[in-house]
Motif scaffolding. Structure first.
Motif, PDB file in Angstrom:
ATOM      1  N   ASN A  66       0.749  -1.031  -0.087  1.00 43.33           N
ATOM      2  CA  ASN A  66      -0.205   0.092   0.064  1.00 43.33           C
ATOM      3  C   ASN A  66       0.784   1.325   0.247  1.00 43.33           C
ATOM      4  N   LEU A  67       2.145   1.099   0.464  1.00 44.82           N
ATOM      5  CA  LEU A  67       2.940   2.292   0.262  1.00 44.82           C
ATOM      6  C   LEU A  67       3.443   2.647  -1.367  1.00 44.82           C
ATOM      7  N   PHE A  68       3.233   1.668  -2.300  1.00 42.36           N
ATOM      8  CA  PHE A  68       3.732   1.920  -3.710  1.00 42.36           C
ATOM      9  C   PHE A  68       2.262   2.396  -4.663  1.00 42.36           C
ATOM     10  N   SER A  69       2.164   3.734  -4.302  1.00 43.92           N
ATOM     11  CA  SER A  69       0.860   4.102  -4.745  1.00 43.92           C
ATOM     12  C   SER A  69       1.207   4.815  -6.224  1.00 43.92           C
ATOM     13  N   ALA A  70       2.282   5.094  -6.729  1.00 41.53           N
ATOM     14  CA  ALA A  70       2.582   5.641  -8.099  1.00 41.53           C
ATOM     15  C   ALA A  70       2.005   4.878  -9.276  1.00 41.53           C
ATOM     16  N   THR A  71       1.828   5.388 -10.258  1.00 42.31           N
ATOM     17  CA  THR A  71       0.978   5.064 -11.286  1.00 42.31           C
ATOM     18  C   THR A  71       1.699   3.938 -11.953  1.00 42.31           C
ATOM     19  N   GLU A  72       3.087   3.828 -11.821  1.00 43.25           N
ATOM     20  CA  GLU A  72       3.968   2.642 -12.483  1.00 43.25           C
ATOM     21  C   GLU A  72       3.500   1.375 -11.937  1.00 43.25           C
ATOM     22  N   PHE A  73       2.734   1.379 -10.754  1.00 43.90           N
ATOM     23  CA  PHE A  73       2.575   0.021 -10.129  1.00 43.90           C
ATOM     24  C   PHE A  73       1.042  -0.318 -10.082  1.00 43.90           C
ATOM     25  N   ARG A  74       0.193   0.659 -10.958  1.00 46.92           N
ATOM     26  CA  ARG A  74      -1.310   0.193 -11.139  1.00 46.92           C
ATOM     27  C   ARG A  74      -1.233  -1.396 -11.812  1.00 46.92           C
ATOM     28  N   LEU A  75      -0.314  -1.761 -12.613  1.00 46.76           N
ATOM     29  CA  LEU A  75      -0.499  -3.146 -13.317  1.00 46.76           C
ATOM     30  C   LEU A  75       0.474  -4.154 -12.452  1.00 46.76           C
ATOM     31  N   ALA A  76       0.726  -3.600 -11.205  1.00 44.31           N
ATOM     32  CA  ALA A  76       1.775  -4.610 -10.752  1.00 44.31           C
ATOM     33  C   ALA A  76       1.212  -5.799 -10.015  1.00 44.31           C
ATOM     34  N   ARG A  77       1.616  -7.039  -9.952  1.00 45.60           N
ATOM     35  CA  ARG A  77       1.126  -8.113  -8.960  1.00 45.60           C
ATOM     36  C   ARG A  77       2.201  -8.290  -7.913  1.00 45.60           C
ATOM     37  N   TRP A  78       1.503  -8.332  -6.806  1.00 46.56           N
ATOM     38  CA  TRP A  78       2.583  -8.698  -5.662  1.00 46.56           C
ATOM     39  C   TRP A  78       2.160  -9.996  -5.158  1.00 46.56           C
ATOM     40  N   SER A  79       3.162 -10.759  -4.557  1.00 45.70           N
ATOM     41  CA  SER A  79       3.123 -12.136  -3.786  1.00 45.70           C
ATOM     42  C   SER A  79       3.732 -12.066  -2.789  1.00 45.70           C
ATOM     43  N   PHE A  80       3.112 -12.471  -1.688  1.00 47.01           N
ATOM     44  CA  PHE A  80       3.724 -12.791  -0.409  1.00 47.01           C
ATOM     45  C   PHE A  80       3.866 -14.094   0.340  1.00 47.01           C
ATOM     46  N   PRO A  81       4.630 -14.886  -0.240  1.00 48.62           N
ATOM     47  CA  PRO A  81       4.305 -16.348   0.300  1.00 48.62           C
ATOM     48  C   PRO A  81       5.051 -16.677   1.674  1.00 48.62           C
ATOM     49  N   SER A  82       4.304 -17.603   2.056  1.00 45.73           N
ATOM     50  CA  SER A  82       4.886 -18.146   3.339  1.00 45.73           C
ATOM     51  C   SER A  82       5.948 -19.356   3.346  1.00 45.73           C
TER      52      SER A  82
END
Length: 269
Positions: A66-82
């Motif tokens: 949620n800190l990455f609000s720039a337009t460059e990250f609108r199409l970013a997919r994040w993954s937080f594996p355990s």
């Protein structure tokens, strides 16, 4: 307070810091967790893989995105594996040893001692096994159409050590690897497995000078090691930071990502 309690307290404090970061609303018209469709051009999409530290888990780190609000990250997919749960050697209470090798907790590989110093023993076989799992995650994104140079791997503490190993041993150049409070988890013999393309992947290394869990000296050993294999690394030292993530580190990471995403798109154009 036992060494195990102090260690778990440090981990809990780090998790609370991340969880306290304020959530930001997504851009109008976009869902909170955007998963881009496969028909979109891979060069305009990005993937960020975040690897947590020892004893942590996926949900505790998700607020980072949620800190990455720039337009460059609108199409970013994040993954937080355990990480899988496993006994960890450094968590053994010498006065009351458990039946297993050490107390069980989420762990990417075994850790023999803490605090971690530049000369601490390493579970090299365990690291290489964990690297295979990370590479499988990256391969799935590449198969889905995301260009490798738009893929970023990041990690804190044990996850930072795994980030270093995973990025260096991936056969292609990636967008970048970001190591927070990590260390070099293997011997120099592994360098023979690093491909010429992997050596082109840039690194960002951040470390607190007041870190009592992964000592600053362990972090300082990272950039010279990367330089020895021909990789570029930007090192950021934070004087008053202990073994935790700071908002300052993550905001700098956002700008570091942005510059590389833009360069990647301009190169393609």
């Amino acid at each position: 307070m036992s060494s195990r309690v102090r260690f778990l307290f440090t981990l809990a404090a780090a998790s609370l810091l991340v969880a306290s970061l304020h959530r930001r609303a997504p851009p109008p018209g976009l869902p909170a967790k955007l998963v881009p469709s496969s028909h979109m051009a891979g060069r305009n999409r990005s993937f960020v893989l975040w690897l947590h530290g020892l004893g942590d888990s996926d949900p505790a780190n998700e607020p980072i995105r949620n800190l990455f609000s720039a337009t460059e990250f609108r199409l970013a997919r994040w993954s937080f594996p355990s990480a899988p749960r496993a006994p960890v050697s450094c968590n053994t209470d010498k006065e009351n040893p458990p039946p297993a090798n050490g107390f069980v907790m989420p762990s990417w590989f075994d850790i023999h001692e803490l605090p971690m110093s530049g000369g601490s023993p390493q579970d090299e076989a365990g690291v290489l096994k964990a690297v295979e799992k990370v590479h499988a995650m990256i391969d799935r994104e590449v198969a889905d159409g995301i260009h490798p140079e738009n893929i970023f791997v990041c990690g804190f503490s044990q996850g930072g050590a795994l980030t270093l190993a995973s990025v260096l041993l991936y056969p292609k150049k990636l967008g970048g690897g970001a190591v927070f409070s990590g260390w070099v988890p293997f011997s120099s013999s592994v360098t023979e497995k690093i491909s010429p393309e992997a050596r082109k992947t840039p690194f960002l290394w951040s470390h607190g000078m007041a870190d009592k869990v992964v000592l600053f000296e362990a972090g300082q050993a990272g950039p010279p090691f990367l330089q020895s294999v021909g990789a570029n690394c930007e090192f950021k030292a934070y004087p008053d930071l202990g073994h935790s993530l700071s908002k300052e580190e993550l905001l700098y990471l956002e700008s570091w990502f942005k510059s590389r995403l833009n360069a990647s798109q301009e190169k393609d154009g």
